[in-house]
Design a protein around this motif. Structure first.
Motif, short mmCIF file in Angstrom:
data_model
loop_
_atom_site.label_atom_id
_atom_site.label_comp_id
_atom_site.label_asym_id
_atom_site.label_seq_id
_atom_site.Cartn_x
_atom_site.Cartn_y
_atom_site.Cartn_z
N UNK A 1 0.83 -1.20 0.00
CA UNK A 1 0.00 0.00 0.00
C UNK A 1 0.86 1.26 0.00
N UNK A 2 1.92 1.27 0.78
CA UNK A 2 2.82 2.42 0.82
C UNK A 2 3.44 2.67 -0.55
N UNK A 3 3.87 1.60 -1.21
CA UNK A 3 4.49 1.73 -2.54
C UNK A 3 3.48 2.22 -3.55
N UNK A 4 2.25 1.71 -3.50
CA UNK A 4 1.23 2.12 -4.46
C UNK A 4 0.84 3.59 -4.28
N UNK A 5 0.77 4.04 -3.04
CA UNK A 5 0.46 5.44 -2.80
C UNK A 5 1.56 6.33 -3.38
N UNK A 6 2.81 5.98 -3.10
CA UNK A 6 3.93 6.81 -3.55
C UNK A 6 4.07 6.84 -5.06
N UNK A 7 3.71 5.75 -5.73
CA UNK A 7 3.91 5.67 -7.18
C UNK A 7 2.70 6.07 -8.00
#
Length: 601
Positions: A174-180
């Motif tokens: 989830x953190x990666x998807x938000x940032x990207x």
């Protein structure tokens, strides 16, 4: 998995002669000779000479008077960046009379370039210049530590997880998807993105709860498709039986069939609604953990690569003068492998090099069919986003590189057949159109600049594994000898050799066979290089060390603990392990009972 093999040198070999300079194809020439200040979007198929074309495009910039230090090239890997810079440096140095005066273009990976912006200006957005990059392993370890410190938040949420590592995986994803994917436009921070997701989740939950579904009555397993009579005249098991009598009434059997289907459809719909509700509630917990992890990264002066990208976006958005400086510094920009850029990266590049007050000439090169980084946030709409961000017209036709000198006809036919389904414009029922730009079929060059070979495909069957290994060894030796003989004939005719030593690729379905074939090839005098094998990690002693590390990092990893206890150091047999498992189950039941009592249940 693959093994590459080459003939062992028996004596010091002379360096091969430098191959003759390639002649650009018609497609390559059109791109190389395009106006220097023109924005280009190039769809480059596999083996179409993309790196050669980019190199020649940079050389043309310099020949047209663009200072080399004003040219920027970005790609995804250090190897690709090094290769591009080496080719450009060699080509320009060969033309320059005073090599010491030659200034090189700047070539970076995307991540390294974004980090350089943050290193210089990061304090403006509260980003410590001493912040250390976190690898994926480091990020996961920090997430595990943070979650472990806030297990009360997990317990109070009521969301159930089967494994501790499942929480870590979900928070990381989830953190990666938000940032990207969430950063762009007026959303320039993770906190703002989280707030927007929460607002959407609240509205979604209100909509679901307004349906009046009794979720306690909905099972945890999907209802099975009802068993229906074979006499039911239906196109599929999910469709109604439309048979009716002469008076328009349905047959009794058809009516029973339709009632069963109605019952199943109602229950499967409620089941999926329940799943969506549970996923939304779970995401609310994960968003809380994502924010806690973000706070932990700031406290510890650590950041993932995506955090540097977000910080760079904040800088160029909040301080337009930074973008002006980079546009003045880099008047010409080449973006390699553009299909693998994330939404955040694409928006950042547009903010940097295309602004109302001025822009750089940007050339983006990529191939939608070669997108390999979707798992880490690559945007499926990168090409459409480029057209919109850089002001290209809606009917803009990207430049094409589809002619190859590398492959035989039979290989290109197979590649075109595999990608045929991707060339259509069909919709799959969603609102998203996967088709971005037209991608031409691959073909051989037709200008006579390279020999065109039809190619061959051979299929051999062997009775034993030994015969198969022997056949592969003999084929590799024959292919290498043939290549060397042809190069010797070229030299005898006064022509340049092909410039590379002969090599053969051997592909495997699984990695377990690689060591056996590798040993046989080396015994036959060939040098091998294996890709995809992890034989070191399969050694018993290494597996034992890994099991110990897994248990230390995650005390709930039962499989690793069982392996560790079965090692000679502890020497627990099957009976001992079964007894330990029973004891653990009893303690677990007792722990759950006491937890329920303390909770007043």
């Amino acid at each position: 998995m693959a093994t590459q093999c080459t003939q062992r040198a028996q004596a010091q070999e002379p360096q091969p002669a430098r191959p003759a300079k390639k002649t650009p194809s018609r497609q390559q020439r059109a791109i190389i000779d395009a106006a220097a200040d023109e924005d280009l979007l190039v769809v480059a198929g596999a083996g179409s000479g993309k790196t050669f074309t980019m190199t020649e495009r940079i050389i043309r910039f310099i020949d047209d008077g663009v200072p080399p230090e004003h040219i920027l090239g970005l790609t995804f890997t250090r190897k690709a960046a090094s290769e591009l810079l080496t080719r450009v440096s060699a080509a320009v140095a060969g033309r320059s009379r005073t090599k010491s005066m030659f200034m090189k273009p700047d070539v970076y990976t995307y991540d390294a370039f974004f980090q350089s912006i943050v290193r210089q200006y990061g304090l403006l957005v509260g980003f410590d210049q001493q912040t250390q990059p976190l690898s994926e392993a480091g990020a996961r370890q920090l997430i595990a530590t943070t979650v472990g410190e806030h297990m009360d938040v997990v317990r109070d949420s009521g969301v159930e997880f089967t494994r501790f590592t499942a929480i870590v995986d979900d928070v990381f994803a989830l953190s990666s998807n938000i940032a990207s994917s969430m950063i762009g436009g007026d959303c320039d921070s993770v906190d703002e993105a989280v707030a927007r997701i929460r607002a959407w989740d609240r509205a979604f939950l209100e909509r679901i709860d307004a349906m009046g579904v009794d979720f306690d009555a909905v099972g945890d397993e999907a209802p099975s498709v009802p068993e229906l009579s074979a006499k039911s005249k239906r196109l599929s098991k999910y469709q109604y039986d439309r048979r009716v009598k002469a008076n328009g009434e349905p047959y009794a059997q058809a009516q029973r069939t339709n009632e069963k289907i109605d019952y199943w459809r109602d229950h499967i719909q409620q089941f999926h609604i329940k799943q969506m509700r549970e996923a939304t509630v779970k995401r609310e917990l994960l968003l809380t953990l994502v924010q806690l992890v973000a706070d932990a990264k700031r406290r510890n002066h650590m950041a993932e690569f995506s955090d540097f990208t977000v910080a760079a976006y904040q800088l160029v958005t909040r301080f337009p003068s930074i973008g002006e400086r980079y546009r003045a510094r880099y008047t010409h920009v080449l973006l390699d492998e553009y299909q693998d850029t994330s939404t955040t990266q694409a928006m950042l590049l547009a903010k940097l090099f295309c602004a109302p007050g001025g822009k750089s000439a940007v050339n983006a090169v990529g191939d939608p069919f070669q997108s390999i980084y979707a798992w880490r946030g690559a945007s499926p709409g990168a090409f459409r986003l480029f057209q919109r961000s850089f002001g290209l017209p809606d009917d803009y036709e990207p430049r094409a590189l589809s002619e190859t000198r590398r492959n035989a006809v039979v290989v290109l036919r197979a590649a075109n057949h595999l990608t045929a389904a991707l060339r259509g414009r069909k919709r799959d029922g969603s609102s998203v159109q996967v088709h971005e730009v037209d991608v031409r079929t691959l073909s051989n060059v037709t200008d006579g600049s390279a020999d065109v070979h039809e190619g061959t495909v051979g299929v051999l069957g062997y009775a034993t594994r030994g015969q198969e290994i022997d056949g592969v060894v003999r084929f590799a030796k024959h292919a290498i000898a043939k290549h060397e003989r042809e190069d010797a004939e070229r030299i005898a005719r006064g022509e340049e050799p092909r410039g590379t030593k002969p090599h053969v690729a051997v592909l495997f379905r699984g990695k377990t066979q690689i060591p056996t074939f590798q040993a046989a090839l080396e015994e036959a005098g060939l040098t091998t290089f294996a890709v995809g094998t992890s034989s070191l990690l399969e050694q018993p002693e290494v597996l034992d060390v890994l099991a110990l590390m897994h248990v230390v990092a995650d005390r709930s990893d039962a499989a690793s603990l069982m392996r560790l206890l079965a090692t000679p150091r502890f020497g627990l047999g099957a009976a001992d392990l079964r007894a330990l498992a029973r004891l653990a189950d009893e303690r677990n039941v007792d722990y759950r009972y006491r937890a329920l009592v303390e909770a007043g249940v």
